[in-house]
Design a protein around this motif. Structure first.
Motif, short mmCIF file in Angstrom:
data_model
loop_
_atom_site.label_atom_id
_atom_site.label_comp_id
_atom_site.label_asym_id
_atom_site.label_seq_id
_atom_site.Cartn_x
_atom_site.Cartn_y
_atom_site.Cartn_z
N HIS A 115 -5.81 -63.86 -29.73
CA HIS A 115 -6.01 -62.48 -30.18
C HIS A 115 -7.46 -62.01 -29.97
CE1 HIS A 115 -2.00 -62.29 -31.67
NE2 HIS A 115 -2.19 -63.24 -32.53
N THR A 128 0.96 -64.58 -23.88
CA THR A 128 0.50 -64.71 -25.25
C THR A 128 1.13 -65.91 -25.94
OG1 THR A 128 2.26 -63.32 -26.16
CG2 THR A 128 0.25 -62.21 -25.44
N TYR A 131 1.89 -65.93 -29.42
CA TYR A 131 2.90 -65.36 -30.30
C TYR A 131 3.53 -64.15 -29.63
CZ TYR A 131 0.79 -68.19 -33.96
OH TYR A 131 0.31 -69.23 -34.70
N HIS A 132 4.83 -63.99 -29.79
CA HIS A 132 5.49 -62.82 -29.23
C HIS A 132 4.96 -61.62 -29.99
CE1 HIS A 132 8.91 -65.92 -28.61
NE2 HIS A 132 7.85 -66.17 -27.88
N ASP A 133 4.46 -60.67 -29.28
CA ASP A 133 3.77 -59.57 -29.94
C ASP A 133 3.91 -58.30 -29.13
OD1 ASP A 133 2.33 -58.50 -32.00
OD2 ASP A 133 0.71 -59.98 -31.87
N ILE A 186 1.45 -55.56 -27.61
CA ILE A 186 0.03 -55.46 -27.34
C ILE A 186 -0.34 -54.06 -26.85
CG2 ILE A 186 -0.10 -57.90 -26.72
CD1 ILE A 186 -0.44 -56.89 -23.76
N ALA A 191 5.26 -61.00 -24.69
CA ALA A 191 4.74 -59.79 -25.32
C ALA A 191 5.33 -58.56 -24.67
CB ALA A 191 3.21 -59.75 -25.21
N THR A 218 2.70 -51.40 -25.82
CA THR A 218 3.08 -50.24 -26.62
C THR A 218 3.53 -49.07 -25.76
OG1 THR A 218 0.74 -49.59 -26.66
CG2 THR A 218 1.56 -50.85 -28.54
N ASP A 268 3.89 -64.00 -40.40
CA ASP A 268 4.49 -62.72 -40.03
C ASP A 268 4.29 -62.47 -38.54
OD1 ASP A 268 5.70 -60.27 -40.09
OD2 ASP A 268 3.95 -59.19 -40.85
N VAL A 269 5.15 -63.12 -37.74
CA VAL A 269 5.12 -62.94 -36.29
C VAL A 269 6.55 -62.69 -35.82
CG1 VAL A 269 3.07 -64.35 -35.93
CG2 VAL A 269 5.32 -65.44 -35.92
N PRO A 270 6.73 -62.09 -34.63
CA PRO A 270 8.09 -61.80 -34.16
C PRO A 270 9.01 -63.01 -34.10
CG PRO A 270 6.50 -60.56 -32.88
CD PRO A 270 5.71 -61.48 -33.77
#
Length: 353
Positions: free
Chosen positions: A112, A137, A139-141, A143, A159, A162, A200-202
């Protein structure tokens, strides 16, 4: 003497064309993988065989000067190069790049990182004329893509962006978790506990939802059978101890490290795995699953496949063969296969749901 000079002569594109029985232009199209050209696979195979026999390789520097293409793609990782998962992602990306005659360059980023650091590392690829960039990444996020990432074709591993403008590939965590419950139900289990992650991650949300999907599909209650803990062995130990108070016949753990803690919790309660308690993990994080006794049944993340998919998607974009980029709302989702080992058995008793 003459024969020696001939054997040492460097073969050129015309020599390959003559041996293959095609024009030099066709040889160029085949060996440089020129997009939008019509060359049959039979002809292409003949050209490649001729080039191999003569030891001919195209001059990539000269081609790059003509086309402004470097045949290099960049892989920017988010600390995955120092995790057990990285090897398979990099291997998949590297082998797919080799199949497409591309060079893969790698930069390892911090977890991050701030936007300025992201931009500077992406700029390093741009300065080296990379044809495209892959961002991977941990963590699946979701970005916020740095502006300069959009200056080249790009792809994301693990990832979504947006704006929804970059092709992305994700593991099907939800489907993988549901498949665990389906397997346990098929073995006769009805009280299946879930040692969930408190992070708290996907991935947390996807795996929990998959567990709920599977339990609902089987008509089973989850009341009291979900306990959160840290996503490590200590967290798995504590969560499993709490779950054992509810008398499950199986415990599904958020990841393999939590499953390691579940083994310890079972031992402390005098339970044998799998005869008294079945345990399942997630991640297939080598060498942990096969180091436990009995060997851990778990779900594998498709790291190799995600690396290969990202390179293929990026290469297609670079060559202009895609009709349009996938939207972030519908990324490519790859199956997480269940790896069955020795930690699951039918329950000794069939508790009521």
């Amino acid at each position: 003497m003459t024969g020696s000079r001939v054997s040492e002569k460097t073969s050129g594109i015309r020599d390959v064309a003559a041996l293959a029985g095609v024009s030099p232009t066709t040889v160029s199209h085949v060996l440089n993988q020129t997009p939008h050209t019509r060359v049959s696979e039979e002809t292409a195979a003949r050209v490649r065989a001729a080039a191999e026999e003569l030891g001919y390789r195209p001059n990539r520097l000269a081609r790059g000067l003509r086309t402004q293409a470097s045949d290099m793609i960049g892989l920017l990782t988010e600390e995955i190069a120092t995790t057990p998962h990285a090897g398979r992602i990099i291997l998949g990306a590297q082998e797919e790049a080799s199949r497409r005659n591309l060079t893969l360059a790698i930069i390892n980023s911090e977890l991050h990182p701030d936007p300025e650091m992201d931009e500077s590392q992406i700029q390093a690829f741009l300065d080296r004329q990379a044809d495209g960039i892959i961002y991977a990444t941990v963590y699946h996020d979701v970005i916020e893509a740095p502006e300069n990432l959009l200056m080249r074709p790009a792809a994301l591993i693990g990832a979504r962006d947006t704006a929804g403008s970059i092709p992305a590939v994700l593991p099907d965590e939800r489907g993988g978790a549901a498949s665990v419950v389906d397997m346990l139900v098929a073995r006769g289990h009805r009280r299946i506990g879930f040692a969930a992650s408190a992070d708290d991650v996907p991935a947390t949300r996807g795996r929990l939802q998959g567990y709920l999907d599977g339990m609902a599909r089987a008509g089973l209650s989850t009341d009291g059978l979900i306990v959160e803990g840290g996503s490590d062995a200590r967290g798995g130990y504590r969560a499993t101890l709490a779950l054992l108070e509810r008398e499950p016949t199986a415990v599904f753990c958020y990841n393999d490290r939590m499953a390691m803690g579940a083994y310890r919790a079972a031992a402390d309660r005098g339970l044998q795995i799998p005869s008294d308690l079945s345990v399942v993990g997630f991640d297939d994080q080598a060498p942990l699953p096969e180091s436990l006794f009995p060997a851990l049944t778990t779900v594998a993340l498709p790291h190799y496949e995600m690396g290969a998919w990202a390179v293929a998607a990026l290469a297609d974009l670079i060559q202009g063969t895609r009709d349009g980029q996938p939207r972030a709302a519908d990324p490519e989702v790859l199956e997480c296969p269940l790896i069955e080992r020795d930690s699951v058995a039918p329950p000794r008793r069939r508790a009521a749901a």
